[in-house]
Every structure is written in C-alpha cells, then in structure tokens.
Motif scaffolding. Structure first.
Motif, PDB file in Angstrom:
ATOM      1  N   SER A   1       0.834  -1.204   0.000  1.00  0.00           N
ATOM      2  CA  SER A   1       0.000   0.000   0.000  1.00  0.00           C
ATOM      3  C   SER A   1       0.870   1.257   0.000  1.00  0.00           C
ATOM      4  O   SER A   1       0.571   2.225  -0.714  1.00  0.00           O
ATOM      5  CB  SER A   1      -0.926   0.010   1.220  1.00  0.00           C
ATOM      6  N   PHE A   2       1.937   1.235   0.781  1.00  0.00           N
ATOM      7  CA  PHE A   2       2.853   2.378   0.801  1.00  0.00           C
ATOM      8  C   PHE A   2       3.586   2.517  -0.530  1.00  0.00           C
ATOM      9  O   PHE A   2       3.708   3.619  -1.057  1.00  0.00           O
ATOM     10  CB  PHE A   2       3.845   2.259   1.972  1.00  0.00           C
ATOM     11  N   ILE A   3       4.072   1.406  -1.078  1.00  0.00           N
ATOM     12  CA  ILE A   3       4.799   1.483  -2.358  1.00  0.00           C
ATOM     13  C   ILE A   3       3.878   2.018  -3.452  1.00  0.00           C
ATOM     14  O   ILE A   3       4.257   2.901  -4.223  1.00  0.00           O
ATOM     15  CB  ILE A   3       5.348   0.102  -2.782  1.00  0.00           C
ATOM     16  N   ARG A   4       2.664   1.481  -3.521  1.00  0.00           N
ATOM     17  CA  ARG A   4       1.723   1.912  -4.561  1.00  0.00           C
ATOM     18  C   ARG A   4       1.416   3.395  -4.421  1.00  0.00           C
ATOM     19  O   ARG A   4       1.401   4.143  -5.400  1.00  0.00           O
ATOM     20  CB  ARG A   4       0.431   1.102  -4.477  1.00  0.00           C
ATOM     21  N   THR A   5       1.192   3.846  -3.195  1.00  0.00           N
ATOM     22  CA  THR A   5       0.860   5.246  -2.944  1.00  0.00           C
ATOM     23  C   THR A   5       2.061   6.153  -3.168  1.00  0.00           C
ATOM     24  O   THR A   5       1.932   7.227  -3.774  1.00  0.00           O
ATOM     25  CB  THR A   5       0.332   5.415  -1.504  1.00  0.00           C
ATOM     26  N   GLU A   6       3.207   5.737  -2.701  1.00  0.00           N
ATOM     27  CA  GLU A   6       4.399   6.584  -2.772  1.00  0.00           C
ATOM     28  C   GLU A   6       4.987   6.701  -4.182  1.00  0.00           C
ATOM     29  O   GLU A   6       5.358   7.777  -4.604  1.00  0.00           O
ATOM     30  CB  GLU A   6       5.484   6.056  -1.822  1.00  0.00           C
ATOM     31  N   SER A   7       5.123   5.578  -4.883  1.00  0.00           N
ATOM     32  CA  SER A   7       5.878   5.598  -6.146  1.00  0.00           C
ATOM     33  C   SER A   7       5.176   4.908  -7.306  1.00  0.00           C
ATOM     34  O   SER A   7       5.706   4.906  -8.411  1.00  0.00           O
ATOM     35  CB  SER A   7       7.234   4.915  -5.938  1.00  0.00           C
ATOM     36  N   GLY A   8       4.036   4.288  -7.042  1.00  0.00           N
ATOM     37  CA  GLY A   8       3.396   3.518  -8.106  1.00  0.00           C
ATOM     38  C   GLY A   8       4.279   2.380  -8.590  1.00  0.00           C
ATOM     39  O   GLY A   8       4.210   1.983  -9.747  1.00  0.00           O
ATOM     40  N   PHE A   9       5.131   1.870  -7.712  1.00  0.00           N
ATOM     41  CA  PHE A   9       6.053   0.765  -7.989  1.00  0.00           C
ATOM     42  C   PHE A   9       7.155   1.139  -8.982  1.00  0.00           C
ATOM     43  O   PHE A   9       7.769   0.286  -9.595  1.00  0.00           O
ATOM     44  CB  PHE A   9       5.303  -0.490  -8.474  1.00  0.00           C
ATOM     45  N   ASP A  10       7.431   2.445  -9.102  1.00  0.00           N
ATOM     46  CA  ASP A  10       8.517   2.915  -9.975  1.00  0.00           C
ATOM     47  C   ASP A  10       9.766   3.146  -9.118  1.00  0.00           C
ATOM     48  O   ASP A  10       9.820   4.098  -8.338  1.00  0.00           O
ATOM     49  CB  ASP A  10       8.101   4.222 -10.653  1.00  0.00           C
ATOM     50  N   PRO A  11      10.783   2.281  -9.262  1.00  0.00           N
ATOM     51  CA  PRO A  11      11.981   2.424  -8.426  1.00  0.00           C
ATOM     52  C   PRO A  11      12.764   3.705  -8.713  1.00  0.00           C
ATOM     53  O   PRO A  11      13.556   4.144  -7.886  1.00  0.00           O
ATOM     54  CB  PRO A  11      12.813   1.185  -8.756  1.00  0.00           C
ATOM     55  N   ALA A  12      12.531   4.340  -9.872  1.00  0.00           N
ATOM     56  CA  ALA A  12      13.239   5.565 -10.237  1.00  0.00           C
ATOM     57  C   ALA A  12      12.457   6.819  -9.847  1.00  0.00           C
ATOM     58  O   ALA A  12      12.863   7.932 -10.183  1.00  0.00           O
ATOM     59  CB  ALA A  12      13.533   5.566 -11.734  1.00  0.00           C
ATOM     60  N   ALA A  13      11.366   6.656  -9.130  1.00  0.00           N
ATOM     61  CA  ALA A  13      10.525   7.796  -8.765  1.00  0.00           C
ATOM     62  C   ALA A  13      11.292   8.789  -7.898  1.00  0.00           C
ATOM     63  O   ALA A  13      12.054   8.413  -7.009  1.00  0.00           O
ATOM     64  CB  ALA A  13       9.284   7.314  -8.025  1.00  0.00           C
ATOM     65  N   THR A  14      11.080  10.089  -8.204  1.00  0.00           N
ATOM     66  CA  THR A  14      11.630  11.181  -7.411  1.00  0.00           C
ATOM     67  C   THR A  14      10.512  12.201  -7.233  1.00  0.00           C
ATOM     68  O   THR A  14       9.905  12.623  -8.215  1.00  0.00           O
ATOM     69  CB  THR A  14      12.825  11.855  -8.119  1.00  0.00           C
TER      70      THR A  14
ATOM     71  N   MET B   1       9.846   3.636  -1.851  1.00  0.00           N
ATOM     72  CA  MET B   1       9.201   4.064  -0.603  1.00  0.00           C
ATOM     73  C   MET B   1       9.331   5.573  -0.363  1.00  0.00           C
ATOM     74  O   MET B   1       8.936   6.068   0.681  1.00  0.00           O
ATOM     75  CB  MET B   1       9.772   3.286   0.587  1.00  0.00           C
ATOM     76  N   GLN B   2       9.914   6.301  -1.332  1.00  0.00           N
ATOM     77  CA  GLN B   2       9.982   7.761  -1.311  1.00  0.00           C
ATOM     78  C   GLN B   2      10.500   8.328   0.007  1.00  0.00           C
ATOM     79  O   GLN B   2       9.757   8.890   0.811  1.00  0.00           O
ATOM     80  CB  GLN B   2       8.609   8.355  -1.634  1.00  0.00           C
ATOM     81  N   MET B   3      11.791   8.197   0.200  1.00  0.00           N
ATOM     82  CA  MET B   3      12.425   8.704   1.408  1.00  0.00           C
ATOM     83  C   MET B   3      13.234   9.957   1.085  1.00  0.00           C
ATOM     84  O   MET B   3      13.938   9.995   0.081  1.00  0.00           O
ATOM     85  CB  MET B   3      13.332   7.623   2.004  1.00  0.00           C
ATOM     86  N   THR B   4      13.124  10.964   1.953  1.00  0.00           N
ATOM     87  CA  THR B   4      13.920  12.179   1.789  1.00  0.00           C
ATOM     88  C   THR B   4      15.336  11.930   2.284  1.00  0.00           C
ATOM     89  O   THR B   4      15.590  10.983   3.028  1.00  0.00           O
ATOM     90  CB  THR B   4      13.320  13.356   2.581  1.00  0.00           C
ATOM     91  N   GLU B   5      16.235  12.815   1.900  1.00  0.00           N
ATOM     92  CA  GLU B   5      17.631  12.646   2.312  1.00  0.00           C
ATOM     93  C   GLU B   5      17.782  12.745   3.829  1.00  0.00           C
ATOM     94  O   GLU B   5      18.519  11.976   4.447  1.00  0.00           O
ATOM     95  CB  GLU B   5      18.538  13.666   1.616  1.00  0.00           C
ATOM     96  N   GLU B   6      17.077  13.681   4.444  1.00  0.00           N
ATOM     97  CA  GLU B   6      17.158  13.849   5.896  1.00  0.00           C
ATOM     98  C   GLU B   6      16.729  12.564   6.615  1.00  0.00           C
ATOM     99  O   GLU B   6      17.416  12.097   7.529  1.00  0.00           O
ATOM    100  CB  GLU B   6      16.259  15.015   6.323  1.00  0.00           C
ATOM    101  N   THR B   7      15.625  11.979   6.184  1.00  0.00           N
ATOM    102  CA  THR B   7      15.149  10.737   6.801  1.00  0.00           C
ATOM    103  C   THR B   7      16.108   9.595   6.507  1.00  0.00           C
ATOM    104  O   THR B   7      16.413   8.788   7.392  1.00  0.00           O
ATOM    105  CB  THR B   7      13.725  10.398   6.319  1.00  0.00           C
ATOM    106  N   PHE B   8      16.604   9.537   5.271  1.00  0.00           N
ATOM    107  CA  PHE B   8      17.561   8.493   4.901  1.00  0.00           C
ATOM    108  C   PHE B   8      18.802   8.544   5.800  1.00  0.00           C
ATOM    109  O   PHE B   8      19.255   7.513   6.310  1.00  0.00           O
ATOM    110  CB  PHE B   8      17.976   8.624   3.433  1.00  0.00           C
ATOM    111  N   LEU B   9      19.366   9.734   5.994  1.00  0.00           N
ATOM    112  CA  LEU B   9      20.585   9.855   6.799  1.00  0.00           C
ATOM    113  C   LEU B   9      20.322   9.428   8.245  1.00  0.00           C
ATOM    114  O   LEU B   9      21.155   8.767   8.865  1.00  0.00           O
ATOM    115  CB  LEU B   9      21.121  11.288   6.738  1.00  0.00           C
TER     116      LEU B   9
END
Length: 163
Positions: free
Chosen positions: A30-43, A52-60
């Motif tokens: 549900s998160f993947i579909r909502t966040e990126s539509g299953f596109d690994p290159a999504a920005t 899963m659409q993570m920002t740099e701040e959260t990633f770090l």
C-alpha cells in the motif's frame, strides 16, 4: 482484473523486509503503490527517492540507526532492495511509535514525527494523545486516506495475512 491495479511487485523483497520488521506485506504494498506507483526511479517534488519515497534527511537518520558502517548513499534509494529495507524500517518505527495505528503512522511517515507529535498534543486532533482522530492538513489528510483505502483494497484482494 482489479489485481492489475493493486500489484504485488518486488514480492521477494517485500516479504523479506516485512518479516524482518514485523510488518504486514499488504501494508508495505500500500505504501509502495501510494508513494511511487512501484517505480523504483521515482523522485518527488521534495527529492524523496525510490519505491518508498524517502527524503535525504530521513535516509541519513535511518542510515545512522540501521547501517552506520555501510557505504550506502542517498542515490542508492533507487535500488529497490535499499529503498524497501530503509522504508520498511522507517514504517516499522512509525508503527512502533504510534502504537500500531496505521493512520497515525501513515501521517508520521508522510509529515514527520514532529508534526504528528504536535498534533497529538491538541485535543481537537487527539482525544487520547496517542492516536490522531483528524488530519488537519490537506496533503496529510489526502495521504492518510490513500494509504488506508489502498490497504483495505489489498486486504480484500489478497487476504489479511500472507505469512
């Protein structure tokens, strides 16, 4: 036919990280579909990256908790395995922090813990200080509705447990 609109792509990785972080795989989809539509290159417009659409701040922050010694970079979030590992860990932490309440955890995943913690202190948004009853910001409200509706469809289509 409906399953075509609610796919279970990257199932091996989803199953692996859902199990590792005690998540329902259907919620992860549900998160993947909502966040990126299953596109690994999504920005996104705020430069959140990957499935899963993570920002740099959260990633770090996640990297400091999850893989401090690893040479993983923000660009690596375009790799489905990295995105799912970090995104599932973050989702796990959100659910843990907000007592397993999917809507409140989704609001936190989208808007950050600080925003949600502030709202939880306001009676008009939370009667118990633990779960949100309302989502006062349009983007947050829309996001939480999308996640919960999507999760309901995945649960109906694929069952409550895929263990």
């Amino acid at each position: 036919m409906e399953k075509a609109f609610y796919p279970c792509k990257y199932s091996a990785l989803v199953e692996q990280y859902a199990a590792e972080y005690d998540l329902d795989p259907l919620l992860v989809y549900s998160f993947i579909r909502t966040e990126s539509g299953f596109d690994p290159a999504a920005t996104s417009s705020v430069n959140a990256r990957g499935l899963m659409q993570m920002t740099e701040e959260t990633f770090l922050w996640m990297r400091s908790k999850l893989a401090a010694g690893e040479k993983v970079t923000f660009d690596d979030l375009y790799d489905p395995a990295v995105s799912l590992r970090y995104g599932c860990y973050y989702l796990h932490l959100c659910l843990q922090r907000y007592n397993g309440d999917v809507a409140t955890a989704a609001a936190a995943y989208h808007s950050g813990w600080g925003t949600v913690d502030t709202l939880l202190q306001m009676e008009e948004h939370s009667a118990d200080g633990v779960t949100l009853q309302g989502f006062p910001y349009n983007q947050m409200h829309h996001y939480v509705e999308k996640i919960t509706a999507c999760y309901a469809v995945y649960t109906r289509l694929y069952g409550t447990n895929q263990d």
